[in-house]
Design an enzyme around this catalytic site. Structure first.
Site, PDB file in Angstrom:
ATOM      1  N   ASN A  19       0.874  -1.176   0.000  1.00 46.89           N
ATOM      2  CA  ASN A  19       0.000   0.000   0.000  1.00 46.89           C
ATOM      3  C   ASN A  19       0.908   1.223   0.000  1.00 46.89           C
ATOM      4  O   ASN A  19       1.462   1.598   1.039  1.00 46.89           O
ATOM      5  CB  ASN A  19      -0.908  -0.021   1.225  1.00 46.89           C
ATOM      6  CG  ASN A  19      -1.912   1.117   1.237  1.00 46.89           C
ATOM      7  OD1 ASN A  19      -1.805   2.064   0.455  1.00 46.89           O
ATOM      8  ND2 ASN A  19      -2.878   1.056   2.128  1.00 46.89           N
ATOM      9  N   ARG A 108      -2.531  -2.034  -3.611  1.00 45.60           N
ATOM     10  CA  ARG A 108      -3.682  -1.142  -3.540  1.00 45.60           C
ATOM     11  C   ARG A 108      -3.463  -0.024  -4.553  1.00 45.60           C
ATOM     12  O   ARG A 108      -2.531   0.768  -4.442  1.00 45.60           O
ATOM     13  CB  ARG A 108      -3.823  -0.539  -2.141  1.00 45.60           C
ATOM     14  CG  ARG A 108      -4.987   0.457  -2.044  1.00 45.60           C
ATOM     15  CD  ARG A 108      -4.878   1.319  -0.800  1.00 45.60           C
ATOM     16  NE  ARG A 108      -5.907   2.347  -0.770  1.00 45.60           N
ATOM     17  CZ  ARG A 108      -5.757   3.525  -0.199  1.00 45.60           C
ATOM     18  NH1 ARG A 108      -4.612   3.850   0.376  1.00 45.60           N
ATOM     19  NH2 ARG A 108      -6.744   4.407  -0.215  1.00 45.60           N
ATOM     20  N   HIS A 196     -11.867   4.299  -1.268  1.00 42.77           N
ATOM     21  CA  HIS A 196     -11.831   3.473  -0.043  1.00 42.77           C
ATOM     22  C   HIS A 196     -12.546   2.139  -0.248  1.00 42.77           C
ATOM     23  O   HIS A 196     -13.063   1.541   0.693  1.00 42.77           O
ATOM     24  CB  HIS A 196     -12.445   4.225   1.152  1.00 42.77           C
ATOM     25  CG  HIS A 196     -11.652   5.427   1.567  1.00 42.77           C
ATOM     26  ND1 HIS A 196     -12.249   6.634   1.873  1.00 42.77           N
ATOM     27  CD2 HIS A 196     -10.316   5.601   1.719  1.00 42.77           C
ATOM     28  CE1 HIS A 196     -11.313   7.509   2.191  1.00 42.77           C
ATOM     29  NE2 HIS A 196     -10.138   6.912   2.105  1.00 42.77           N
ATOM     30  N   GLY A 227      -7.679  10.389   5.110  1.00 39.82           N
ATOM     31  CA  GLY A 227      -8.698  10.537   4.081  1.00 39.82           C
ATOM     32  C   GLY A 227     -10.006  10.046   4.676  1.00 39.82           C
ATOM     33  O   GLY A 227      -9.996   9.202   5.568  1.00 39.82           O
ATOM     34  N   ARG A 256      -7.234  17.586   3.276  1.00 37.81           N
ATOM     35  CA  ARG A 256      -8.006  17.817   2.059  1.00 37.81           C
ATOM     36  C   ARG A 256      -9.327  18.510   2.380  1.00 37.81           C
ATOM     37  O   ARG A 256      -9.907  18.291   3.435  1.00 37.81           O
ATOM     38  CB  ARG A 256      -8.266  16.503   1.329  1.00 37.81           C
ATOM     39  CG  ARG A 256      -7.074  15.963   0.585  1.00 37.81           C
ATOM     40  CD  ARG A 256      -7.315  14.580   0.025  1.00 37.81           C
ATOM     41  NE  ARG A 256      -6.791  13.532   0.896  1.00 37.81           N
ATOM     42  CZ  ARG A 256      -6.999  12.243   0.725  1.00 37.81           C
ATOM     43  NH1 ARG A 256      -7.760  11.822  -0.282  1.00 37.81           N
ATOM     44  NH2 ARG A 256      -6.480  11.359   1.562  1.00 37.81           N
ATOM     45  N   GLU A 396      -7.906  -3.754   4.894  1.00 38.61           N
ATOM     46  CA  GLU A 396      -7.754  -3.640   3.448  1.00 38.61           C
ATOM     47  C   GLU A 396      -6.732  -4.632   2.902  1.00 38.61           C
ATOM     48  O   GLU A 396      -6.872  -5.130   1.776  1.00 38.61           O
ATOM     49  CB  GLU A 396      -7.336  -2.209   3.095  1.00 38.61           C
ATOM     50  CG  GLU A 396      -8.363  -1.157   3.441  1.00 38.61           C
ATOM     51  CD  GLU A 396      -7.789   0.245   3.455  1.00 38.61           C
ATOM     52  OE1 GLU A 396      -8.246   1.083   2.647  1.00 38.61           O
ATOM     53  OE2 GLU A 396      -6.890   0.514   4.270  1.00 38.61           O
TER      54      GLU A 396
END
Length: 408
Positions: A19, A108, A196, A227, A256, A396
């Site tokens: 990742n 990823r 995601h 995020g 962000r 993940e």
């Protein structure tokens, strides 16, 4: 049958998951020992994992296994510290695994565009395609592709599988994906993709395991990390999500901005005379919790300063407000809400954020058990709550490892 199953060495092997972000690389190894009932069974927890943090900063660190602290590493000997970090990870992995081989690597990859939804083995042609999506996810896409390209040159025989964060949202209806601009841009691939996806896919699996039919109703998952996004699910399939064309959309995040009036961007360029590059820096790196507070992107730090620094409290209040507003919209679209699940770093560990969000959603019949919430319990709502509120760590890496079996 997966070719990995057919060609699995007698002693088994490992699936490696990478990742790659702009300043860190996470890796995990999953041990694959034998075929079970005609298929490979991958353990839910990684056999070994680690990460290199602050790659381009002054103090890069390597964190291995469950160690709470990292060891300083020197990446300055190489002209490209990112590639030096990849070499270091490769060497540490080879030292760790001994004679048992890595049989595949899962990556990823944040963006698959409108062409890639299912995991795919990366060839030179696929790599070229994925490079064209770099402008859609500049914080993550290029770094995953660097890792893939390096390994492709070194070991072209080793299966590398791209696992797309956009893939889970392929089930959303076209009307949800469309942007209200000239139709010609839809035909060119300008649409809402959602992100995601690996996290949401894992949540769709684990929530079904733990809560059965309840989870298969009207569920919203809140992936709150550096995020952040929300995903509205029915039958544990994505119906809508807050991130759209890019990973800038939707919720306010660590650095962000989330959803913003496009006119504000035009103002920055026309009146403030910011260049395209400068605007990108503002929106991706100098906004969100960090931008509003001027202090940090970490809610724990902001809470510690909120009594004496009004900007810190404003940042937290705005962060919560945006989450609450988006949950309200997704609830209306679902026609109600039966389960709310928090995941990722902030979602899993910030009792304060969960409490403030749920307090504003009391009108939905949410009732929080504060003692359970403070202890990060798996279920944090009371037995009287009309909406079941749960906290579940995401995984993940395990999802990506399993995707290898679908594509290799």
């Amino acid at each position: 049958m997966s070719s990995l199953l057919q060609n699995l060495p007698e002693g088994g092997g490992y699936i490696m998951v990478l990742n790659c972000g702009s300043s860190s690389i996470k890796f995990a190894l999953f041990e694959v020992e034998s075929a079970t009932h005609g298929g490979l069974k991958i353990p839910r927890q990684a056999w070994w994992s680690g990460r290199i943090e602050n790659i381009t900063g002054q103090q890069p660190a390597l964190v291995l296994g469950r160690s709470p602290e990292g060891e300083p590493v020197d990446l300055s000997l190489d002209a490209d510290p990112y590639r030096a970090a990849l070499v270091m990870i490769r060497q540490r992995v080879l030292d760790k695994i001994g004679s048992k081989p890595v049989i595949a690597v899962a990556h990823r990859v944040v963006h698959g565009g409108h062409k890639y939804f299912e995991p795919v083995r990366v060839t030179r042609e696929v790599l070229d395609d994925l490079s064209s999506y770099v402008p859609l996810a500049p914080l993550h896409q290029p770094f995953a592709l660097i890792a893939i390209a390096e390994l492709l040159a070194l070991r072209p025989d080793l299966p590398q599988i791209a696992c797309f964060d956009t893939g889970f949202h392929h089930t959303t209806p076209d009307i949800e994906k469309m942007l209200p601009i000239s139709y010609q841009y839809w035909e060119k691939g300008l649409r809402r993709y959602g992100f995601h996806g690996l996290s949401y896919e894992y949540m769709s699996i684990v929530l079904a395991e733990l809560y059965g039919q309840r989870a298969q109703g009207r569920t919203i998952v809140a992936h709150l990390g550096s995020g952040a996004s929300l995903c509205a699910m029915k039958d544990l399939r994505s119906e809508a999500t807050t991130m759209g064309f890019s990973a800038l959309d939707g919720l306010m995040m660590g650095t962000r901005c989330g959803s913003i009036d496009p006119g504000a961007v035009l103002y920055l360029m026309e009146i403030e005379k910011l260049t395209l590059e400068q605007v990108g820096k503002v929106l991706y790196h100098d906004s969100g919790l960090k931008g509003v507070s001027g202090v940090s992107n970490d809610p724990r730090v902001l809470r510690a300063h909120s009594d004496t620094n009004i900007r810190c409290e404003h940042a937290l209040a705005l962060y919560v407000r945006r989450i609450v507003r988006e949950i309200g919209g997704l609830t209306a679209m679902l026609g109600g809400l039966e389960m709310l699940a928090f995941t990722a770093g902030i979602g899993e560990h910030s009792a304060m954020i969960r409490r403030r969000v749920c307090r504003e959603l009391a009108y939905l019949g949410i009732e929080l058990d504060e003692e359970l919430n403070q202890s990060d319990a798996r279920v944090i709502s009371t037995s009287r709550s009309k909406v079941k509120v749960v906290v579940e760590p995401t995984n993940e890496e395990w999802v990506a490892a399993n995707m290898v079996l679908r594509a290799a």
